[in-house]
Scaffold this motif. Structure first.
Motif, PDB file in Angstrom:
ATOM      1  N   PHE A 116      37.949  47.237  39.733  1.00  0.00           N
ATOM      2  CA  PHE A 116      36.764  47.034  40.561  1.00  0.00           C
ATOM      3  C   PHE A 116      36.548  45.535  40.736  1.00  0.00           C
ATOM      4  O   PHE A 116      36.698  44.764  39.777  1.00  0.00           O
ATOM      5  N   TYR A 117      36.129  45.157  41.910  1.00  0.00           N
ATOM      6  CA  TYR A 117      35.674  43.797  42.180  1.00  0.00           C
ATOM      7  C   TYR A 117      34.156  43.780  42.000  1.00  0.00           C
ATOM      8  O   TYR A 117      33.587  42.890  41.383  1.00  0.00           O
ATOM      9  N   VAL A 118      33.529  44.838  42.537  1.00  0.00           N
ATOM     10  CA  VAL A 118      32.074  44.978  42.479  1.00  0.00           C
ATOM     11  C   VAL A 118      31.753  46.123  41.514  1.00  0.00           C
ATOM     12  O   VAL A 118      32.429  47.146  41.534  1.00  0.00           O
ATOM     13  N   ASN A 121      27.459  42.437  40.801  1.00  0.00           N
ATOM     14  CA  ASN A 121      28.070  42.436  39.467  1.00  0.00           C
ATOM     15  C   ASN A 121      29.588  42.254  39.525  1.00  0.00           C
ATOM     16  O   ASN A 121      30.355  43.056  38.957  1.00  0.00           O
ATOM     17  N   GLU A 122      30.012  41.205  40.178  1.00  0.00           N
ATOM     18  CA  GLU A 122      31.449  40.963  40.317  1.00  0.00           C
ATOM     19  C   GLU A 122      32.121  40.875  38.948  1.00  0.00           C
ATOM     20  O   GLU A 122      31.563  40.296  38.002  1.00  0.00           O
ATOM     21  N   SER A 123      33.310  41.414  38.859  1.00  0.00           N
ATOM     22  CA  SER A 123      34.035  41.366  37.574  1.00  0.00           C
ATOM     23  C   SER A 123      34.197  39.923  37.101  1.00  0.00           C
ATOM     24  O   SER A 123      34.073  39.630  35.903  1.00  0.00           O
ATOM     25  N   CYS A 124      34.482  39.005  38.032  1.00  0.00           N
ATOM     26  CA  CYS A 124      34.630  37.596  37.645  1.00  0.00           C
ATOM     27  C   CYS A 124      33.331  37.036  37.066  1.00  0.00           C
ATOM     28  O   CYS A 124      33.372  36.146  36.209  1.00  0.00           O
ATOM     29  N   ALA A 125      32.192  37.552  37.535  1.00  0.00           N
ATOM     30  CA  ALA A 125      30.917  37.058  36.999  1.00  0.00           C
ATOM     31  C   ALA A 125      30.762  37.504  35.546  1.00  0.00           C
ATOM     32  O   ALA A 125      30.249  36.750  34.703  1.00  0.00           O
ATOM     33  N   ALA A 163      41.886  38.384  45.502  1.00  0.00           N
ATOM     34  CA  ALA A 163      42.235  39.011  44.209  1.00  0.00           C
ATOM     35  C   ALA A 163      41.791  38.170  43.020  1.00  0.00           C
ATOM     36  O   ALA A 163      42.481  38.105  42.003  1.00  0.00           O
ATOM     37  N   CYS A 164      40.609  37.566  43.161  1.00  0.00           N
ATOM     38  CA  CYS A 164      40.145  36.722  42.047  1.00  0.00           C
ATOM     39  C   CYS A 164      39.964  37.514  40.752  1.00  0.00           C
ATOM     40  O   CYS A 164      40.165  36.985  39.658  1.00  0.00           O
ATOM     41  N   CYS A 165      39.600  38.817  40.883  1.00  0.00           N
ATOM     42  CA  CYS A 165      39.231  39.565  39.664  1.00  0.00           C
ATOM     43  C   CYS A 165      40.414  40.044  38.815  1.00  0.00           C
ATOM     44  O   CYS A 165      40.411  39.798  37.592  1.00  0.00           O
ATOM     45  N   PRO A 166      41.417  40.750  39.390  1.00  0.00           N
ATOM     46  CA  PRO A 166      42.401  41.359  38.487  1.00  0.00           C
ATOM     47  C   PRO A 166      43.069  40.391  37.497  1.00  0.00           C
ATOM     48  O   PRO A 166      43.058  40.654  36.282  1.00  0.00           O
TER      49      PRO A 166
HETATM   50 ZN    ZN Z   1      36.405  38.063  41.238  1.00  0.00          ZN
END
Ligand code: ZN
Ligand code: FUB
Length: 621
Positions: A368-370, A320-324, A395-398
């Motif tokens: 969170f990333y995951v 459940n990646e934040s980017c997803a 750091a794709c998510c923040p």
């Molecule tokens: Zn990400």
């Protein structure tokens, strides 16, 4: 300003749509969770992100590419994309609150990027600095087009936000190079990470440059022909196993698949390709039915950050990646605009309030990333013990989180020839086509949403209000599209009240989700709840809910969280498991030891106190 800035000051401006998006500044959010997230995004997250652009190497790498700095390249080959997402976050925030510091950041970054950009338009600090001989030679994992996509989105945002067109000039030079090589000259390469497709379409929408759209069409048509060289991860990983139109279910790396879907819908809408749109809808239906966590999160496997098989939805190992979550919101928004159907807004809401919102700490400084649905406390392989962090090597998510939060207003309401549709409920003001609506609500803590027409054009128009699938709406009956439609000749001062049912509910998993069999979860309104050890008076892992537990809501002020609504559920304390030996025993379960209460907090507020055990799914006694 040139007229390139277009009319919609927001991420999406389709040239044709059933529902038309509003500008970010047409929707004011005055409070509630959405308002709070925007406030902390502005006050805490964005400043932290801006600092990280130097610390993490994103800006220094570009200075190296410009021949200006010393030292070595830092980070991943897609490090540039962090800066692009950060620029986009700042641009959308500038739409809400114009700020000279934001203007300066965008101007300085655009100047740096222009200096780093090669005369032919190419721009990617990793390949320019580390692997100049491999430019466009390892597209399967290079992320060159992925980074270009984020650049295009940042440039579109800056232009629409009135922050000038210097970034757009950089973007167009790079887009021109991509068009020349991959469209005109006939190179059939495609990037192993989808993203550029949706970005090219938006760049086309802004500039009217048809070749950008044509390239997006080609990149989507080329997927599934085995053109992506092996990455060692197999063709499913990058959705290269089947042509897009034939693929029945989302597969592989979740973020790749979900960004691809955003591009698929964009292309379908701009080219009028009903078959392509239908293929995306088909995958959406399969995804929702078989591969979606209760929080709206996507990706069941750490290995490959990937979707699993149908019904493979483990709570503890959920990725459940934040980017997803962000990419899913992007895709659902496109489907909502294209079809007007509320089921997409329902999923946006589920994802927004749960999988997405949980990604950020209550003070906006850790991420969170995951986003798993269960935390044990013996995560010995993880120095952070499964807690949020300030930043990540990858750091794709923040900054992705920041760009979505700063553009949240865009996702609240739309307009159409019939009137105004409200998709997400938050206190504030909505301005749409001559209509000004005041919205008063304590949603999602309270279910009443009161609309007051502050001004309205003459004649009849329809106020469409989404009735979430989990609620009734009093006397209102929603249509098959999930919206209650109230058509009348609205006058200034008219009011309308929507009452949504926030009675907490027990939710059970589909019987084919083996990892959840025998468990239940609690939802209230759009919020999924979870149990944290800190709220229990006994070991959480020894608690089970009674088969049909009574649920009670309690308002509390909690340290690190603030005012919230807890749900207490009837439970039993299980007898201690026998120590040692195999964790399997013959015979019936021993009888529960004692009645107990299990206390749940909204999932998005978890991990704001201590690092204890957490679980969304509780066993039923
Ligand atoms: Zn990400
Ligand atoms: O590859 C770029 C980004 O890094 C992906 O979207 C994320 O899943 C992470 O792997």
């Amino acid at each position: 300003m040139s007229d390139l800035t277009g009319r919609v000051r927001g991420p999406l401006a389709p040239s044709t749509a059933v529902q038309r998006p509003l500008s970010i500044d047409d929707v004011e959010i005055h409070g509630g969770p959405l308002g709070r997230w925007q406030q902390i995004n502005r006050e805490a997250s964005i400043p932290l992100g801006l600092e990280q652009m130097e610390k993490s190497g994103a800006a220094p790498n570009l200075r190296l590419a410009a021949g200006e700095g010393g030292g070595a390249f830092q980070g991943y080959r897609f490090q540039d994309s962090d800066l692009y997402k950060q620029l986009e976050a700042v641009a959308w925030e500038h739409c809400r609150h114009p700020d000279d510091a934001y203007r300066a950041f965008v101007a300085e970054s655009a100047a740096l990027l222009a200096r780093a950009q090669r005369p032919d338009g190419y721009l990617n600090s990793h390949y320019q600095v580390v692997k100049p001989d491999k430019i466009f030679a390892e597209l399967e994992y290079s992320h060159e087009m992925y980074c270009a996509g984020h650049l295009f989105q940042a440039a579109v945002a800056a232009a629409r936000a009135g922050l000038g067109e210097d970034l757009l000039d950089v973007a167009r030079r790079f887009a021109g190079l991509l068009v020349q090589r991959f469209l005109v000259d006939g190179d059939d390469g495609i990037d192993g990470h989808a993203e550029v497709e949706t970005a090219l379409v938006e760049l086309y929408r802004l500039t009217g440059e048809r070749p950008y759209l044509e390239l997006a069409v080609k990149l989507i048509d080329n997927r599934g022909k085995g053109l992506i060289k092996s990455t060692g991860m197999g063709p499913l990983y990058a959705q290269d196993h089947l042509p897009v139109r034939e693929a029945a279910t989302p597969v592989g790396h979740a973020v790749r698949q979900l960004y691809l879907e955003a591009g698929v819908v964009d292309v379908a809408v701009e080219t009028g390709d009903a078959g392509l749109l239908a293929s995306s809808v088909r995958r959406w239906e399969d995804l929702v039915a078989t591969k979606t966590s209760i929080t709206g999160g996507h990706g069941s496997r750490h290995d490959g950050e990937a979707f699993g098989e149908r019904y493979e939805l483990p709570p503890d190992r959920a990725y459940n990646e934040s980017c997803a979550a962000i990419a899913s919101i992007h895709w659902n928004w496109r489907l909502l605009l294209a079809t007007g159907h509320g089921r997409y807004a329902d999923l946006i809401e589920r994802t927004l309030y749960n999988a997405f919102a949980a990604s950020t700490s209550g003070d906006g400084t850790r991420f969170f990333y995951v986003n798993p649905l269960q935390r044990r406390t013996d995560l010995f392989e993880d120095a952070y013990l499964g807690r949020r962090r300030e930043w990540f090597a990858c750091a794709c998510c923040p900054p992705n989180i920041m760009r979505l939060v700063s553009s949240l207003g865009h996702y609240v309401a739309t307009t159409s020839d019939e009137g105004v549709s409200v998709h997400q409920y938050a206190p504030g003001v909505i301005r749409a086509g001559g209509v000004v609506l005041d919205v008063e609500t304590g949603y999602p803590w309270h279910g009443r949403v009161r609309f007051t027409v502050r001004s309205a054009p003459g004649g009849e128009w329809t106020l469409r209000l989404r009735v979430p699938a989990w609620s009734s709406a009093g006397d209102l009956t929603p249509g098959a599209d999930g919206y209650a439609a109230i058509r009348r000749e609205w006058q200034a001062g008219d009011t309308f009240t929507l009452d949504l049912d926030l009675t907490p509910r027990i939710v059970r998993p589909h019987r084919r989700i083996d990892a959840l069999r025998g468990c239940a979860a609690i939802e209230r309104g759009p919020l999924v709840y979870c149990f944290e050890q800190i709220d229990q008076d006994t070991d959480l892992d020894d608690l089970a809910l009674t088969p049909d537990p009574a649920l009670r809501t309690v308002e509390r002020d909690l340290p690190g969280i603030g005012r919230t609504v807890l749900v207490e559920a009837d439970a039993v304390r299980l007898p201690p498991a026998p120590p040692g030996g195999l964790p399997y025993t013959a015979g019936a379960d021993p009888a529960p030891a004692a009645r107990a209460t299990a206390t749940a907090v909204p999932y998005h507020q978890w991990d704001n106190r201590d690092g204890g055990v957490m679980r969304v799914w509780m066993p039923l006694a």
